[in-house]
Design an enzyme around this catalytic site. Sequence first.
Site, PDB file in Angstrom:
ATOM      1  N   HIS A 151       3.024  11.580  10.405  1.00 26.75           N
ATOM      2  CA  HIS A 151       1.621  11.546   9.982  1.00 26.75           C
ATOM      3  C   HIS A 151       0.796  12.571  10.745  1.00 26.75           C
ATOM      4  CE1 HIS A 151       0.676   7.860   7.404  1.00 26.75           C
ATOM      5  NE2 HIS A 151       1.970   8.073   7.328  1.00 26.75           N
ATOM      6  N   LYS A 169       0.846  -1.194   0.000  1.00 21.21           N
ATOM      7  CA  LYS A 169       0.000   0.000   0.000  1.00 21.21           C
ATOM      8  C   LYS A 169       0.881   1.243   0.000  1.00 21.21           C
ATOM      9  CE  LYS A 169      -2.601   3.450   1.821  1.00 21.21           C
ATOM     10  NZ  LYS A 169      -2.128   4.746   2.346  1.00 21.21           N
TER      11      LYS A 169
END
Length: 409
Positions: free
Chosen positions: A360, A245
């Site tokens: 993040h 991913k």
Amino acid sequence: MTKKFYQLTAEERLNQLNLSAEDRAFFFEHQGKESAHLIENYLADFALPEGLLPALLLDGQKSMIPMVTEEPSVVAAASNGARMAALGSGFFSEKASQARLTGQILFHDVDQKLLAKRIEESKSRLFAIAKAAKPSMVARGNGLKSVAYRVLDVRHSVLELSVDTGKAMGANAVNTILEAVKGDFDDLKEQIAGAILSNAGQEALVSVSTKVPVDAVGGLKQAEKIVALAEFGQVDVDRAVTENKGIFNGISSVVLATGNDFRAVEAAGHAYAARHGAYRSLSSWALTDDQKYLAGQLTMPLNIGLLGGAMAALPMASKNLLLMGQPDLDRLKKLILATGLANNLAALKAVSGKGIQAGHMKMQARTLAIQAGAQEDEIAKVASRLAHETTFDQAKAERILGEIRTHDA
């Protein structure tokens, strides 16, 4: 006579919906002339942000890489991975890729021995039929290149046509050839389940590699941690899914930016990841024998094009290719894969080091600021304040925004 929904203009469709005047105006403002002809029942454009990887070094030549994605940190990760790779020799490739796409005619419940013999004896005729179906492809040196018959089990078998699609992705061309060739088996039409291209693309493999100085990733111990983490992608399916991913974070964003079919690319990649019977990471990482470099490699099928499809109708796609330096198809494929490997490197370094959450959450702070209603320069102020919080959510972002506006009033 009342028009059917698909026969309406985009504005007429919008007027049929049970929307407030404000919402109707919003959708109307987001309608575009080009997009209205690309899909059925068009309503409006849904915009995604485009970022730029400013410098990716591939085979000694730098390129800018446009990336279209909604996920925070993807462009930053690609830029970081490309920067680390450039401290060595960047990314490199060994051989040219092939523009091959396979079409399948699917047979069931036929006499497989007789069909195999028939196909072998009629190959020259099948080539002639394919040429007549797409003569322009043949004139360019492309077109049908091989014919093969494959038995799957006692009931199912497939005739496979390998087509050189040239600069185009070639889906429509392959399907046109298939329909023409299928006509040669009209006596078996009840045994033909279908004729359609395959997106598997294993004749269109592309490979890129890199050798990153261990100092660029934080030293030998950090490089060893990266290798250890990457090994889990070769032995554990759950880890492999997440690692792939991350690779597609980079690949798909560039495929989308160039007007190509990211869904077909991802499907082919995932199938290739499971080619040995178990799903594995598409990339591999190891230390060189002298332990001075971290060597990474990525191989997968990549069927894309430079002509036709949505590219012709999307001005941004052609402008993005201009940003990339108008690469030929082979270089474009390798730039796309190198971007995926750059994302992979950055993710492996983050996860095996301080962890990926800090980066993040820094990017998530901007998203929360926007959700809280921050405007223009307020976004950076709110995000900066949030970044210093131990934990944060939208409620905290709204509180900080209120404080900033009170202070600035």
